[in-house]
Write an enzyme that holds these catalytic residues in place. Sequence first.
Site, PDB file in Angstrom:
ATOM      1  CB  SER A  95      -6.461   8.798 -29.261  1.00  0.00           C
ATOM      2  OG  SER A  95      -6.999   8.551 -27.991  1.00  0.00           O
ATOM      3  CG  ASP A 217     -11.490   2.117 -29.474  1.00  0.00           C
ATOM      4  OD1 ASP A 217     -10.934   1.979 -28.374  1.00  0.00           O
ATOM      5  OD2 ASP A 217     -11.235   3.058 -30.252  1.00  0.00           O
ATOM      6  CG  HIS A 245      -7.858   3.814 -28.721  1.00  0.00           C
ATOM      7  ND1 HIS A 245      -9.076   4.385 -29.068  1.00  0.00           N
ATOM      8  CD2 HIS A 245      -7.079   4.842 -28.255  1.00  0.00           C
ATOM      9  CE1 HIS A 245      -9.029   5.693 -28.806  1.00  0.00           C
ATOM     10  NE2 HIS A 245      -7.837   5.987 -28.326  1.00  0.00           N
TER      11      HIS A 245
END
Length: 267
Positions: A95, A217, A245
């Site tokens: 991320s 996502d 995610h």
Amino acid sequence: MDIGRRNNVNVIGNPRGRAVVLAHGFGCDQNMWRLTVPALVEEYKVVLFDYVGSGRADPSAFSEDRYASLDGYARDVVEVCEAFDLRDAVFVGHSVSAMTGVLAAGTAAERIGALVMVAPSPRYIDDDGYRGGFSAEDIDELLASLESNYLGWSAAMAPVIMGNAERPELGEELTNSFCATDPDMARVFARTTFLSDSRDDLKTVRVPTLVLECTQDVIAPREVGAFVHQAIPGSALVTLDATGHCPHLSAPEATNQAITAFLAGLH
């Protein structure tokens, strides 16, 4: 300063192997990599750490000024690499950490020799000709909710971020991780994350790079994965058969296979 203590650094695996640094995302800690570690430790030196404000990192080292930009987190990464004399390491960032890795590689090229970007997003807010997945109003609302009731926000948002509603234990784990984070420190990290714009930094990447995206996502839609791939010269894009995610938790086998195949192809 003891960097190992500050960032709760743990070095495991093959001491003679190439270093692989595993970096967690917002609201998480190094435990989120526990399903990836077994795929790496036999061949690689695996370096795990927590960002200041997360996990078991030293909370006394937190500085709102330092961590109000991704540069502060990138400095942590470089300092960990220096403290443990890591050279030509592979940085695996989940991320927002994917962008932290980009910044760290740009400032310490001798320390980071390759990047693996797991569900990356260089900008979460939509812009002209760019779809980040959120409007500016969406992000304002998200941050206002987080700042007014962090635990309530965590309980509501973590399962959405994780996806995989049919496996509620995954959402519960992410909720617990979010809730274990100090709310004031999480507020700073959240603003840094969701208001960041690292699109121009992607063009500076000069190391082999793997971009991993999921089929669905809500945080980093596939348009973002395509953007990152196109912006980084020579990068590889792999679409995992995974939703949510956090594919290293929801689809560890596919994630690990993609990472180890990429590592095996490096020289």
